[in-house]
Design an enzyme around this catalytic site. Structure first.
Site, PDB file in Angstrom:
ATOM      1  N   THR A 184      51.897  40.655  36.798  1.00  0.00           N
ATOM      2  CA  THR A 184      50.800  40.071  37.581  1.00  0.00           C
ATOM      3  C   THR A 184      51.185  40.053  39.047  1.00  0.00           C
ATOM      4  OG1 THR A 184      51.569  37.780  37.699  1.00  0.00           O
ATOM      5  CG2 THR A 184      50.380  38.443  35.689  1.00  0.00           C
ATOM      6  N   ASP A 185      50.209  39.820  39.901  1.00  0.00           N
ATOM      7  CA  ASP A 185      50.555  39.503  41.284  1.00  0.00           C
ATOM      8  C   ASP A 185      50.907  38.005  41.349  1.00  0.00           C
ATOM      9  OD1 ASP A 185      51.029  39.694  44.015  1.00  0.00           O
ATOM     10  OD2 ASP A 185      49.326  41.034  44.352  1.00  0.00           O
ATOM     11  N   TRP A 186      51.350  37.596  42.512  1.00  0.00           N
ATOM     12  CA  TRP A 186      51.867  36.245  42.782  1.00  0.00           C
ATOM     13  C   TRP A 186      50.931  35.153  42.234  1.00  0.00           C
ATOM     14  CZ3 TRP A 186      56.340  34.819  45.469  1.00  0.00           C
ATOM     15  CH2 TRP A 186      56.382  33.527  46.006  1.00  0.00           C
TER      16      TRP A 186
ATOM     17  N   GLU B 176      49.093  34.726  39.812  1.00  0.00           N
ATOM     18  CA  GLU B 176      47.738  35.065  39.409  1.00  0.00           C
ATOM     19  C   GLU B 176      47.281  34.397  38.124  1.00  0.00           C
ATOM     20  OE1 GLU B 176      45.336  35.640  41.509  1.00  0.00           O
ATOM     21  OE2 GLU B 176      44.505  37.084  40.099  1.00  0.00           O
TER      22      GLU B 176
ATOM     23  N   GLU C 108      48.718  44.109  38.633  1.00  0.00           N
ATOM     24  CA  GLU C 108      47.257  43.910  38.695  1.00  0.00           C
ATOM     25  C   GLU C 108      46.912  43.277  40.042  1.00  0.00           C
ATOM     26  OE1 GLU C 108      45.524  40.660  38.408  1.00  0.00           O
ATOM     27  OE2 GLU C 108      47.506  39.890  38.923  1.00  0.00           O
TER      28      GLU C 108
END
Ligand code: NAG
Ligand code: NAG
Ligand code: NAG
Ligand code: NAG
Ligand code: NAG
Length: 779
Positions: free
Chosen positions: A316-318, A320, A283
């Site tokens: 998820t992204d980093w 998030e 995402e």
């Protein structure tokens, strides 16, 4: 190791639907429908889930960064690995493995990751489940030393050649796997609406169709038959969704965008990726209209899972989930952030990644009854299925294949990187045929900050997150870490120069345009027959690449102006940049402009070959090149009522050949009369174009087919690309290019129900070159 019983599919609702944007090309040796795809969960995986503890399950959903288990000297801290395995059952790790700024090679990577695996598997748990390791290998296995680094996505887009997307991804997969890594966070399928956005270069340009075709080709290259082929990795489409239209042009700013724009422009690339079988998705960092994607039921459940039918694993992204509390500010506590993201969406794995707060919050939420075991099981099923599919649950399936390590950096791979660079270079301007350099040019002066290094050819996400740069605060990588695996512009010019042609290099000025030895350059230029000025951008990725002005640094503009005024010799500008920086007077001051984007470390050779005419340029702009700094959000598909004055249009790109489009026929009839109907639901019809190379130079031409509906219920786009074909046409020859059209090419998101696909009746046009075909849509 656990033994996995022969898998049985509990459901076989595999969807091969949504044909409109599908690219049915075959690449390599597989037929279109032979590629593997995530499918409903196997029974043996469901069996495992029945027996696992809640801690083990939440551990599977937890991904941590390498720095939690690496010592400062880059060696593995076994105690730390054991700690995270024993107490948290951590299921995934990510990021580059390096020592003092130098990445490990594939053999050393594999050793470290196997050590993590052994420690993880030694922990007392219901099942021995290896970790899955993920890397951002977006243009080659660039976090592993000595692999072949390819041009960035924007170059692949400019090549308009899906074959190159497929081949470079295929090599990247093999080199990634050689390092003991099973997962890459690629391809990047955002639509960079804002040209100021520092992530433009990672993507396949501003057009949804181009992005769809190239993304699908890359996924096939990364994944192939990834359930049995252990030279393949799981791909990850990212970043879902609407990330490329930041309100301010700055990375991670909010996107303010209509549902219709999301559906019609941002969704197609991701839908094509799902249809191509992409195993995982990530995402995006942003909020869309104030709703953070990471906690959005609308985007991550209703759209991604229910409408688009994504069955793979979602990460998820980093950081998030934590960001819901700290930056998005929609959750008053971290625990509430975790609840929102997990309970309300279909996220399977949290890229936590620098602590275990996610694990602790999840445990509390389960105890409180605020997250159900069913919800957790749904994610763990997708996670374990992924691990099974990439071979991790097989005996020794987590061990790297040593034979693949010997293949890294081989000459064939370099040739693919070179070909990708060659086909991407885009000749924007060529006044008085300044290029190719004429036979009378015997002495060439190469100047400028991007002309003598690998860093500016390669950009961010190369060797290091911020790329190889010494002109940036984050810079800790330089050319030495390429181990000579590349060719700078000056080296390329010198090695490709015809006999008797002399090429010299001087800095002239730095990346800000600050004078270095420019006066000397101007004085010396009088002895030369041509000057090649290599300019462009700082090296960057993501947030550190944010700028407040899309113009090239004023110093560069001034230096080029000064040079142009003081010499009469041809001035060739080579642009190395991740996004289309406004050129200002550089445009008029240059006799020729070659846009190289970020062609990778081998790009210097490709640039030289184009300048000398050994390679005929065939790249076309995959985005609109703005003329003014205020026009950062112009895209070719924007409605016609906009003020439209780009410097160069999407699809622009000159060749040394002269191509003519003739004798365009529809169903074999010239200038079809009377107007043909396109009936909704009826089969495609063919349009045939004859393209003639009316010049003495062999060349490649990309033929673009757009559609246009002059009037419809919702203001129509100016035009939309719906087909492209790149063909090689020898001098003097003619090739036939065939396109197919149907009514569904005119589908859009209607006005009555935002979720409904609409096709309006009435006249439409198909545009190829200067030709227009009239059709009538009948519903
Ligand atoms: C290794 O990790 C442990 C546990 O996290 C930590 O206490 C120790 O200081 C680390 N060792 C080094 C050398 O960093
Ligand atoms: C990369 O390869 C070169 C030989 O081409 C070798 O000298 C160097 O040590 C290698 N680097 C790493 C980190 O393995
Ligand atoms: C391993 O775990 C099981 C179940 O949790 C437990 O019964 C057993 O005692 C553990 N063994 C060791 C050596 O800790
Ligand atoms: C490049 O980086 C290496 C460390 O990776 C360092 O030893 C070397 O001095 C650097 N070279 C330059 C020119 O900065
Ligand atoms: C157009 O194509 C038709 C069919 O291929 C061919 O017979 C005809 O000669 C072509 N006309 C021109 C002007 O090239």
């Amino acid at each position: 190791m656990i033994s996995i019983t022969k898998s049985i599919l509990i459901l076989s609702l595999v969807s091969y639907v949504t044909a409109i944007l599908n690219d049915h090309h075959t690449y390599g040796t597989l037929e279109y429908n032979e590629y593997d795809r995530p499918e409903p969960i196997d029974l043996d995986i469901l069996d495992m889930i029945d027996k696992m503890t809640v801690e083990e399950k939440i551990g599977q959903m937890t991904q941590i960064n390498q720095d939690l288990v690496l010592n400062a000297d880059g060696r593995l801290n076994r105690t730390a690995v054991e700690y995270y395995a024993k107490n948290y059952y951590v299921g995934s790790y990510l990021n580059q493995l390096a020592r003092n700024g130098d990445n490990y090679d594939s053999a050393d990577y594999a050793k470290i990751i196997e050590e993590i695996q052994e420690i993880t598997l030694s922990v007392n748990s219901t099942f021995k489940i290896p970790i899955i390791y993920g890397l951002d290998h977006i243009h080659g296995a660039h976090y592993v030393a000595n692999t072949t680094i390819f041009p960035h996505g924007i170059n692949i887009a400019a090549s308009f050649n899906p074959e190159l997307a497929y081949e470079s991804a295929s090599i990247t997969a093999r080199d990634t796997r050689a390092a003991g890594v099973q997962w890459t966070f690629a391809p990047v399928l955002d639509i960079p609406v804002s040209k100021q956005w520092p992530r433009v270069y990672e993507n396949y340009g501003e057009d949804p169709h181009l992005s769809s075709i190239l993304g699908a080709a890359a996924i096939r290259g990364y994944q192939g038959k990834y359930k049995s082929d252990r030279t393949k990795v799981a791909a990850c489409m990212k970043h879902f969704i609407a990330y490329g239209a930041p309100w301010s042009g700055q990375d991670r700013d909010s996107t303010v965008v209509s549902d219709r724009t999301v559906n019609d422009y941002f969704v197609p690339g991701f839908q094509a990726a799902i249809d191509a079988g992409v195993a995982t998705a990530m995402e995006s960092y942003i909020d869309v209209n104030g709703e953070p994607v990471v906690s959005s039921n609308k985007y991550l459940q209703k759209l991604l899972r229910e409408k688009m039918k994504f069955e793979g694993m979602l990460v998820t992204d980093w950081k998030e989930i934590e960001n819901l509390h700290t930056t998005h500010r929609v959750a008053a506590t971290h625990k509430e952030a975790v609840r929102m993201a997990i309970a309300d969406t279909s996220i399977d794995m949290s890229m936590v990644p620098q602590d275990v707060i996610f694990f602790d919050s999840m445990m509390e939420l389960v105890k409180d009854g605020r997250i159900t075991m069913d919800r957790i099981d749904e994610s763990v099923a997708r996670l374990l299925q992924l691990k099974k599919d990439v071979g991790l649950l097989e005996t020794d399936g987590w061990k790297a294949n040593r034979d693949l390590q010997k293949l890294t950096g081989n000459a064939d791979d370099v040739e693919v990187a070179l070909n990708a660079a060659r086909e991407s270079l885009t000749l924007l301007k060529n006044e008085n045929n300044a290029l190719p350099l004429s036979k009378d040019v015997k002495k060439i002066l190469v100047i400028g900050p991007t002309g003598n290094n690998f860093g500016h050819l390669s950009g961010g996400w190369t060797i290091d997150w911020q790329g190889p740069t010494d002109d940036h605060w984050h810079g800790k990588v330089n050319d030495s870490q390429f181990y000579e695996k590349g060719i700078s512009v000056i080296k390329g010019m010198q090695s490709s120069a015809p006999d008797g042609v002399q090429v010299e290099y001087m800095n002239g000025f730095d990346i800000n345009g600050v004078n270095d030895n420019m006066d000397e350059v101007i004085e010396l230029s009088k002895d030369f027959d041509a000057v090649v000025v290599c300019i462009g951008e700082h090296v960057y990725s993501e947030l550190p690449g944010n700028i407040h002005d899309i113009r090239l640094p004023q110093g560069q503009v001034d230096q080029v102006a000064k040079l142009s005024k003081s010499t009469d010799i041809p001035l060739i500008t080579v642009l190395l940049e991740g996004r289309p920086r406004v050129m200002d007077t550089i445009q008029e001051d240059s006799d020729a402009i070659l846009l190289a984007y970020l062609p990778g470390p081998w790009g210097g050779k490709a640039i030289a070959e184009v300048l000398f005419g050994q390679v005929n340029p065939s790249g076309k702009l995959p985005y609109t090149y703005p003329k003014y700094s205020g026009d950062v959000n112009l895209n070719y598909w924007r409605p016609v009522s906009d003020v439209w004055d780009p410097l160069y249009e999407f699809g622009h790109g000159l060749s040394y050949s002269k191509f003519e489009y003739n004798n365009i026929t529809y169903l074999g009839q010239e200038n079809q009369e009377p107007m043909q109907s396109l009936v909704v639901g009826e089969p495609e019809k063919e349009i045939v174009v004859q393209v003639t190379n009316n010049s003495p130079v062999d060349g490649k031409e990309t033929v673009l087919m757009y559609v246009k509906q002059p009037f419809r219920r919702v203001t129509p786009p100016a035009k939309l690309l719906k087909g492209f074909k790149k063909v090689f046409i020898p001098a003097g020859e003619t090739k036939e290019v065939v396109f197919t059209v149907n009514a569904e090419l005119f589908q859009y998101t209607g006005v009555d129900d935002i979720a409904s696909d609409t096709i309006d009746n009435g006249p439409v046009k198909v545009l190829i070159g200067e030709q227009e075909f009239d059709f009538n849509i009948v519903n």
